[in-house]
Motif scaffolding. Structure first.
Motif, PDB file in Angstrom:
ATOM      1  N   THR A  23       0.735  -1.293  -0.070  1.00 50.91           N
ATOM      2  CA  THR A  23       0.061   0.009  -0.012  1.00 50.91           C
ATOM      3  C   THR A  23       0.650   1.160  -0.128  1.00 50.91           C
ATOM      4  O   THR A  23       0.738   2.281  -0.746  1.00 50.91           O
ATOM      5  N   PHE A  65      -6.204   0.525 -12.256  1.00 52.09           N
ATOM      6  CA  PHE A  65      -7.165   1.026 -11.439  1.00 52.09           C
ATOM      7  C   PHE A  65      -7.350   2.451 -11.821  1.00 52.09           C
ATOM      8  O   PHE A  65      -8.208   3.029 -11.470  1.00 52.09           O
ATOM      9  N   SER A  68      -9.496   3.413 -14.270  1.00 50.11           N
ATOM     10  CA  SER A  68     -11.036   3.399 -13.903  1.00 50.11           C
ATOM     11  C   SER A  68     -11.311   4.694 -12.871  1.00 50.11           C
ATOM     12  O   SER A  68     -12.600   4.972 -12.970  1.00 50.11           O
ATOM     13  N   GLN A 181     -10.899  -2.722 -15.110  1.00 55.64           N
ATOM     14  CA  GLN A 181     -12.126  -3.654 -14.949  1.00 55.64           C
ATOM     15  C   GLN A 181     -12.624  -3.840 -13.346  1.00 55.64           C
ATOM     16  O   GLN A 181     -13.866  -3.873 -12.864  1.00 55.64           O
ATOM     17  N   LEU A 182     -11.428  -4.170 -12.651  1.00 55.96           N
ATOM     18  CA  LEU A 182     -11.772  -4.562 -11.132  1.00 55.96           C
ATOM     19  C   LEU A 182     -11.890  -3.385 -10.276  1.00 55.96           C
ATOM     20  O   LEU A 182     -12.690  -3.387  -9.378  1.00 55.96           O
ATOM     21  N   GLU A 184     -11.845  -0.589  -7.685  1.00 57.86           N
ATOM     22  CA  GLU A 184     -11.201  -0.503  -6.150  1.00 57.86           C
ATOM     23  C   GLU A 184     -11.197  -2.091  -5.777  1.00 57.86           C
ATOM     24  O   GLU A 184     -10.505  -2.360  -4.726  1.00 57.86           O
ATOM     25  N   ARG A 185     -11.650  -3.118  -6.315  1.00 59.86           N
ATOM     26  CA  ARG A 185     -11.396  -4.400  -5.976  1.00 59.86           C
ATOM     27  C   ARG A 185      -9.973  -5.095  -6.434  1.00 59.86           C
ATOM     28  O   ARG A 185      -9.892  -6.347  -6.022  1.00 59.86           O
ATOM     29  N   TRP A 186      -9.333  -4.280  -7.000  1.00 58.67           N
ATOM     30  CA  TRP A 186      -8.194  -4.808  -7.760  1.00 58.67           C
ATOM     31  C   TRP A 186      -7.193  -5.465  -6.730  1.00 58.67           C
ATOM     32  O   TRP A 186      -6.497  -6.504  -6.972  1.00 58.67           O
ATOM     33  N   GLU A 187      -7.024  -5.026  -5.453  1.00 55.38           N
ATOM     34  CA  GLU A 187      -6.099  -5.544  -4.376  1.00 55.38           C
ATOM     35  C   GLU A 187      -6.646  -6.860  -3.872  1.00 55.38           C
ATOM     36  O   GLU A 187      -5.836  -7.764  -3.640  1.00 55.38           O
ATOM     37  N   ALA A 188      -8.024  -7.165  -3.831  1.00 56.54           N
ATOM     38  CA  ALA A 188      -8.310  -8.329  -3.138  1.00 56.54           C
ATOM     39  C   ALA A 188      -8.125  -9.580  -4.312  1.00 56.54           C
ATOM     40  O   ALA A 188      -8.303 -10.574  -3.710  1.00 56.54           O
ATOM     41  N   VAL A 189      -8.206  -9.107  -5.704  1.00 63.26           N
ATOM     42  CA  VAL A 189      -8.407 -10.394  -6.670  1.00 63.26           C
ATOM     43  C   VAL A 189      -6.948 -10.415  -7.064  1.00 63.26           C
ATOM     44  O   VAL A 189      -6.727 -11.646  -7.611  1.00 63.26           O
TER      45      VAL A 189
END
Length: 229
Positions: A23, A65, A68, A181-182, A184-189
């Motif tokens: 981060t 990201f 996006s 495409q992800l 804000e979810r990019w870190e989780a996936v």
């Protein structure tokens, strides 16, 4: 039970530290990109591929990201990431071809790497190792060395370009689009996807090497049988 809890807690702390480091790094990189734009993005990819310890795949997804969020545009981002990576790979190739090859020619025997061993390594890279150029993009710690090694073994430059540039294009398109495409979810996936891709391409390289070895053995055996007749 206590031991399990201890290790579970330690693993959780370690994972938390890793997330914090990533981060912090991405925050610094994000500030650099915001301040210097696409030039900073190109420079980061160039230095990362050459060997500076930078998380290139994470940077690719993070760039997506930023697309996006509207801070970057998709096509310029994709172009800059691609050019930064292949420019660095090309530079590494010529460094390996000029400096690395000359070093081996001069000091190879002293280091125990005779000409025969070098030629076998060169032959292997021309037959199988060239596949490490596109696949190595997806294996952390490998992509930084494949171009140098291609240069040292004097893989023909047109062959190097085809395998490296196509691999770099696919790598850039995949991860930039993934981050875009992800959102804000990019870190989780991202971690799960990149880890599974690395395992897949390592296995694929092993399979290619194994098939090449078996074919070579069969051809050698067949040739020996024909010569003995």
């Amino acid at each position: 039970m206590n031991t399990y809890i201890f290790w579970h807690n330690e693993e959780g702390r370690f994972a938390g530290k890793v997330v914090k480091v990533v981060t912090d790094v991405m925050a610094t990189i994000g500030d650099s990109i915001s301040q210097y734009g696409y030039g900073a993005l190109f420079g980061l990819f160039f230095l990362g591929i050459l060997g500076m310890p930078l998380p290139e795949e994470t940077l690719l997804v993070f760039s997506g990201f930023l697309v996006s969020t509207g801070k970057l545009k998709y096509w310029p981002t994709l172009l800059v990431c691609f050019l930064g990576s292949v420019t660095a790979m090309t530079a590494a190739y010529w460094i390996g071809r000029t400096l690395g090859f000359a070093f081996l020619e001069r000091y190879g025997k002293r280091l125990g790497m005779g000409y025969t061993l070098y030629k076998k390594t060169e032959d292997w890279f021309n037959r199988v190792g060239k596949w490490a150029l596109p696949m190595g993009y997806f294996i952390p710690g490998v992509r930084q060395f494949t171009a140098y090694f291609a240069g040292i073994t004097r893989l023909p430059f047109p062959t190097f370009m085809i395998y490296t540039y196509l691999g770099g294009l696919f790598w850039s398109v995949l991860f930039v689009t993934l981050g875009w495409q992800l959102g804000e979810r990019w870190e989780a996936v991202f971690d799960l996807i990149s880890r599974n891709l690395a395992i897949f391409f390592i296995a694929l390289l092993v399979i290619i090497a194994g098939v090449s070895y078996i074919r070579r053995k069969r051809n050698t055996k067949k040739r020996m049988q024909e010569e003995s007749k």
